[in-house]
Design an enzyme around this catalytic site. Structure first.
Site, PDB file in Angstrom:
ATOM      1  CB  CYS A  78      18.241  20.874 -29.207  1.00  0.00           C
ATOM      2  SG  CYS A  78      18.804  21.765 -30.669  1.00  0.00           S
ATOM      3  CG  LEU A  79      20.263  25.661 -24.342  1.00  0.00           C
ATOM      4  CD1 LEU A  79      19.100  26.533 -24.795  1.00  0.00           C
ATOM      5  CD2 LEU A  79      20.168  25.435 -22.839  1.00  0.00           C
TER       6      LEU A  79
END
Length: 141
Positions: A78-79
């Protein structure tokens, strides 16, 4: 580098730069059988539960098991730059440095691994210890 002709010039240049000017704590080299994939080692940042991490495999996903609120059990990350903030102008080096920074600053408020994020919020010290144990078990030489 074998097979360069089949790669876009930009990827060839970025690969050459990564190999000649490695970012601190990051090693990346193209896979021999597919130059579009990289073997990546990101050393765990100091003063984090990932410190001492020697081997770290990712394919803009982690192949190594990691206990982190922003990385799920399948290794997805999750970036923002891998999602809605992605730009073709981003370089491989930038992506790797961003992943390394995520290891220094987990964000349990924007989790991908809900159970890890809950653990991080409920008892950060215990969660950090669990991350250290996973690092020792799965990512140390």
């Amino acid at each position: 580098m074998a097979g360069q002709a089949q790669l876009p010039r930009r990827i060839v240049k970025e690969t050459q730069r990564l190999m000649s000017e490695p970012a601190p704590g990051i090693s990346a080299s193209p896979c021999e059988d597919n130059l579009r994939y990289f073997n990546v080692i990101i050393l765990g940042p100091h003063n984090t539960p990932y410190e001492g991490m020697q081997q770290f495999s990712c394919k803009v996903r982690f192949l190594t098991k990691i206990y982190h609120p922003n990385i799920d059990k399948l290794g997805r990350i999750c970036l923002d730059i891998l999602k809605d903030k992605w730009s073709p102008a981003l370089q491989i080096r930038t992506v790797l440095l961003s992943i390394q920074a995520l290891l220094s600053a987990p964000n349990p408020d924007d989790p991908l691994a809900e159970n890890v994020a809950k653990h991080w919020k409920d008892n950060e010290k215990e969660a950090v210890e669990m991350a250290k144990k996973w690092t020792h078990s799965y990512a140390s030489e």
